[in-house]
Design a protein around this motif. Structure first.
Motif, short mmCIF file in Angstrom:
data_model
loop_
_atom_site.label_atom_id
_atom_site.label_comp_id
_atom_site.label_asym_id
_atom_site.label_seq_id
_atom_site.Cartn_x
_atom_site.Cartn_y
_atom_site.Cartn_z
N THR A 18 41.82 42.96 54.03
CA THR A 18 41.38 42.28 52.68
C THR A 18 40.21 41.21 52.84
OG1 THR A 18 43.28 43.39 51.93
CG2 THR A 18 41.82 41.92 50.27
N SER A 19 39.39 41.12 52.01
CA SER A 19 38.34 40.08 51.89
C SER A 19 39.03 38.98 51.44
CB SER A 19 37.02 40.37 50.89
OG SER A 19 36.49 39.12 50.86
N SER A 21 38.13 36.54 49.42
CA SER A 21 37.83 36.31 48.26
C SER A 21 38.67 37.25 47.34
CB SER A 21 36.29 36.28 47.84
OG SER A 21 35.90 37.53 48.26
N VAL A 22 38.64 38.62 47.72
CA VAL A 22 39.62 39.62 47.13
C VAL A 22 41.04 39.19 47.09
CG1 VAL A 22 40.27 41.99 46.91
CG2 VAL A 22 37.87 41.12 47.32
N GLU A 25 41.64 36.47 44.44
CA GLU A 25 41.46 37.06 43.17
C GLU A 25 42.90 37.61 42.73
OE1 GLU A 25 40.30 37.94 39.35
OE2 GLU A 25 39.81 36.24 40.78
#
Length: 71
Positions: A18-19, A21-22, A25
């Motif tokens: 998973t990124s 930034s994701v 979030e």
């Protein structure tokens, strides 16, 4: 959650593809839901009485289903 826990969550999500930034979030949204619903009684585990009713209804539904198939 503590900042250390947040970093663990984001890094664990990133290790799984998973990124970052994701992942950050997702963590932010989990915190929002937890703050809004954390003390809601519907989020608590089932009581013994509720669990008994749930199991009883499930068993009764299975028995009725078996009876319908047999007939």
């Amino acid at each position: 959650m503590t900042p250390h826990h947040d970093a663990d969550f984001v890094s664990a999500m990133a290790r799984n593809g998973t990124s970052p930034s994701v992942a950050a979030e997702i963590e932010r949204r989990i915190e929002i839901v937890n703050a809004a619903e954390g003390s809601d009684s519907s989020r608590l585990p089932l009581s013994v009485a509720e669990l008994t009713v749930y199991v009883g209804v499930s068993v009764a539904a299975c028995v009725i289903g078996i009876a319908v198939v047999a007939l």
